[in-house]
Design a protein around this motif. Structure first.
Motif, PDB file in Angstrom:
ATOM      1  N   MET A  97      39.588  45.064  47.341  1.00  0.00           N
ATOM      2  CA  MET A  97      39.644  44.630  45.952  1.00  0.00           C
ATOM      3  C   MET A  97      40.673  45.429  45.169  1.00  0.00           C
ATOM      4  O   MET A  97      41.431  44.879  44.356  1.00  0.00           O
ATOM      5  CB  MET A  97      38.252  44.800  45.317  1.00  0.00           C
ATOM      6  CG  MET A  97      38.092  44.094  43.979  1.00  0.00           C
ATOM      7  SD  MET A  97      38.127  42.304  44.171  1.00  0.00           S
ATOM      8  CE  MET A  97      39.515  41.870  43.161  1.00  0.00           C
ATOM      9  N   SER A  98      40.727  46.732  45.414  1.00  0.00           N
ATOM     10  CA  SER A  98      41.698  47.584  44.722  1.00  0.00           C
ATOM     11  C   SER A  98      43.121  47.171  45.076  1.00  0.00           C
ATOM     12  O   SER A  98      43.994  47.059  44.194  1.00  0.00           O
ATOM     13  CB  SER A  98      41.463  49.051  45.087  1.00  0.00           C
ATOM     14  OG  SER A  98      40.194  49.494  44.634  1.00  0.00           O
ATOM     15  N   ASP A  99      43.370  46.950  46.379  1.00  0.00           N
ATOM     16  CA  ASP A  99      44.705  46.511  46.812  1.00  0.00           C
ATOM     17  C   ASP A  99      45.088  45.198  46.138  1.00  0.00           C
ATOM     18  O   ASP A  99      46.227  45.009  45.700  1.00  0.00           O
ATOM     19  CB  ASP A  99      44.737  46.335  48.329  1.00  0.00           C
ATOM     20  CG  ASP A  99      44.641  47.657  49.080  1.00  0.00           C
ATOM     21  OD1 ASP A  99      44.845  48.715  48.457  1.00  0.00           O
ATOM     22  OD2 ASP A  99      44.343  47.614  50.298  1.00  0.00           O
ATOM     23  N   ARG A 104      48.276  42.105  42.272  1.00  0.00           N
ATOM     24  CA  ARG A 104      48.303  40.985  41.330  1.00  0.00           C
ATOM     25  C   ARG A 104      48.651  41.406  39.900  1.00  0.00           C
ATOM     26  O   ARG A 104      48.762  40.560  39.018  1.00  0.00           O
ATOM     27  CB  ARG A 104      46.953  40.262  41.337  1.00  0.00           C
ATOM     28  CG  ARG A 104      46.696  39.496  42.632  1.00  0.00           C
ATOM     29  CD  ARG A 104      45.422  38.693  42.551  1.00  0.00           C
ATOM     30  NE  ARG A 104      45.176  37.951  43.794  1.00  0.00           N
ATOM     31  CZ  ARG A 104      44.125  37.159  43.991  1.00  0.00           C
ATOM     32  NH1 ARG A 104      43.222  37.004  43.027  1.00  0.00           N
ATOM     33  NH2 ARG A 104      43.966  36.527  45.138  1.00  0.00           N
ATOM     34  N   HIS A 105      48.830  42.695  39.667  1.00  0.00           N
ATOM     35  CA  HIS A 105      49.179  43.170  38.325  1.00  0.00           C
ATOM     36  C   HIS A 105      50.422  44.052  38.371  1.00  0.00           C
ATOM     37  O   HIS A 105      50.392  45.228  37.972  1.00  0.00           O
ATOM     38  CB  HIS A 105      48.004  43.945  37.709  1.00  0.00           C
ATOM     39  CG  HIS A 105      46.815  43.107  37.409  1.00  0.00           C
ATOM     40  ND1 HIS A 105      45.877  42.792  38.369  1.00  0.00           N
ATOM     41  CD2 HIS A 105      46.394  42.508  36.265  1.00  0.00           C
ATOM     42  CE1 HIS A 105      44.924  42.038  37.822  1.00  0.00           C
ATOM     43  NE2 HIS A 105      45.224  41.840  36.556  1.00  0.00           N
ATOM     44  N   PHE A 109      50.781  47.977  37.268  1.00  0.00           N
ATOM     45  CA  PHE A 109      50.878  49.008  38.307  1.00  0.00           C
ATOM     46  C   PHE A 109      52.250  49.050  38.985  1.00  0.00           C
ATOM     47  O   PHE A 109      52.483  49.899  39.846  1.00  0.00           O
ATOM     48  CB  PHE A 109      49.798  48.773  39.372  1.00  0.00           C
ATOM     49  CG  PHE A 109      48.406  48.734  38.805  1.00  0.00           C
ATOM     50  CD1 PHE A 109      47.817  49.872  38.276  1.00  0.00           C
ATOM     51  CD2 PHE A 109      47.687  47.547  38.787  1.00  0.00           C
ATOM     52  CE1 PHE A 109      46.540  49.833  37.754  1.00  0.00           C
ATOM     53  CE2 PHE A 109      46.404  47.501  38.264  1.00  0.00           C
ATOM     54  CZ  PHE A 109      45.834  48.647  37.745  1.00  0.00           C
ATOM     55  N   GLY A 110      53.144  48.141  38.621  1.00  0.00           N
ATOM     56  CA  GLY A 110      54.467  48.102  39.222  1.00  0.00           C
ATOM     57  C   GLY A 110      55.545  48.258  38.180  1.00  0.00           C
ATOM     58  O   GLY A 110      55.342  48.857  37.121  1.00  0.00           O
ATOM     59  N   THR A 127      50.983  32.229  41.006  1.00  0.00           N
ATOM     60  CA  THR A 127      52.090  32.321  41.955  1.00  0.00           C
ATOM     61  C   THR A 127      51.795  33.361  43.033  1.00  0.00           C
ATOM     62  O   THR A 127      52.031  33.131  44.228  1.00  0.00           O
ATOM     63  CB  THR A 127      53.392  32.690  41.221  1.00  0.00           C
ATOM     64  OG1 THR A 127      53.691  31.668  40.257  1.00  0.00           O
ATOM     65  CG2 THR A 127      54.552  32.818  42.196  1.00  0.00           C
ATOM     66  N   ILE A 128      51.266  34.504  42.613  1.00  0.00           N
ATOM     67  CA  ILE A 128      50.923  35.555  43.570  1.00  0.00           C
ATOM     68  C   ILE A 128      49.818  35.087  44.503  1.00  0.00           C
ATOM     69  O   ILE A 128      49.873  35.304  45.721  1.00  0.00           O
ATOM     70  CB  ILE A 128      50.489  36.836  42.812  1.00  0.00           C
ATOM     71  CG1 ILE A 128      51.683  37.433  42.069  1.00  0.00           C
ATOM     72  CG2 ILE A 128      49.906  37.862  43.782  1.00  0.00           C
ATOM     73  CD1 ILE A 128      51.312  38.533  41.090  1.00  0.00           C
ATOM     74  N   LYS A 129      48.801  34.426  43.957  1.00  0.00           N
ATOM     75  CA  LYS A 129      47.711  33.921  44.793  1.00  0.00           C
ATOM     76  C   LYS A 129      48.219  32.890  45.799  1.00  0.00           C
ATOM     77  O   LYS A 129      47.773  32.861  46.951  1.00  0.00           O
ATOM     78  CB  LYS A 129      46.615  33.305  43.906  1.00  0.00           C
ATOM     79  CG  LYS A 129      45.770  34.338  43.176  1.00  0.00           C
ATOM     80  CD  LYS A 129      44.886  33.710  42.121  1.00  0.00           C
ATOM     81  CE  LYS A 129      43.859  32.771  42.685  1.00  0.00           C
ATOM     82  NZ  LYS A 129      42.978  32.210  41.641  1.00  0.00           N
TER      83      LYS A 129
END
Length: 269
Positions: A97-99, A104-105, A109-110, A127-129
């Motif tokens: 879940m953390s990964d 996805r954010h 976080f990026g 799009t990520i999903k």
């Protein structure tokens, strides 16, 4: 076995995991818990999620802590059974879940900018999903839409997924026309077709109603829950007013109750 941890009121997550291990212990555990498997526990998991939603809807904040605990316990139960089968552990669940949340954010976080609208963030999320699904090679466009979702919610998710590959009405007027068409077909079915066909036509109408909600950017499940709550409020008003008249609903008639319903509406219930 760690009895001290089990009886530690501040044991937190390690305590809960140890309690679950003890409940499933083949020699000393609870016979009911030992007999369960993923399939038998899944309905309880769904029920607990609804009870969380119910506590939130009622603003029952004193109950929410317990309901969230019940839902957490469901995750712990499934993870314990998975660990027993050598599939994964609760730690693996938390890490996965953390990964996922970090991936996805990227705007948190990026290195992507946070200067996005909520709508743009939703589009990026989808799009990520989609990329994740492609990497998993799950097969068809609709294959991983969960079967056990509430029917209205699943209808919307199926339609959203199909719309992403271009299978969608471009104009909301076409959706409204389709509703009228399905309503006519249902009326005709009621006159001449067997019950299973009537049910099929009813399903078609509900499905296209969910589609209209999606085009209107209305969550159909929430809208229906709110309509249910409104119906309950107004019917309670009818019961209360009838009681003042020394009556119960089954001692009244439709005309009287409909007049009280109109009053309830006028009073904003």
């Amino acid at each position: 076995m760690d009895d001290a941890l089990i009886h530690d009121p501040n044991g937190g997550m390690p305590r809960l995991l140890e309690i679950m291990r003890r409940l499933r212990d083949p020699q000393t555990g609870c016979p009911w818990d030992i007999e369960q498997d993923f399939a038998t526990i899944a309905p309880y998991t769904i029920e607990e999620a609804y009870e969380v939603a119910d506590a939130i809807e009622r603003a029952a904040w004193d109950e929410l802590k317990g309901e969230l605990g019940d839902l957490l316990f469901q995750s712990v139960f499934h993870a314990q059974m998975a660990e027993e089968k050598g599939l994964f552990s609760f730690q693996d669940v938390a890490d996965t879940m953390s990964d996922k949340m970090v991936a996805r954010h990227p705007h948190v976080f990026g290195d992507q900018s946070r200067d996005k609208s909520a709508e743009q963030q939703t589009q990026d999320w989808e799009t990520i999903k989609a990329a994740e699904r492609e990497a998993r090679a799950r097969g068809g466009v609709l294959d991983d839409v969960a079967l056990n979702l509430p029917a209205l919610m699943r209808a919307e998710k199926l339609q959203k997924r199909a719309a992403r590959v271009g299978f969608d009405w471009p104009d909301i007027g076409q959706v409204v026309d389709k509703i009228a068409e399905e309503a006519r077909e249902l009326a005709e079915a009621r006159e001449s077709l067997p019950q299973d066909k009537i049910a099929e036509e009813m399903g078609d109408l509900l499905f296209v109603m969910a589609n209209l909600a999606r085009h209107l950017k209305v969550d159909a499940e929430t809208a229906l829950r709110d309509a249910n709550a409104k119906f309950v409020r107004r019917f309670h008003f009818i019961e209360a007013e009838l009681e003042k008249r020394g009556k119960t609903p089954d001692e009244s008639d439709l005309e009287e109750m409909d007049a009280l319903w109109t009053r309830a509406k006028s009073e904003g219930l």
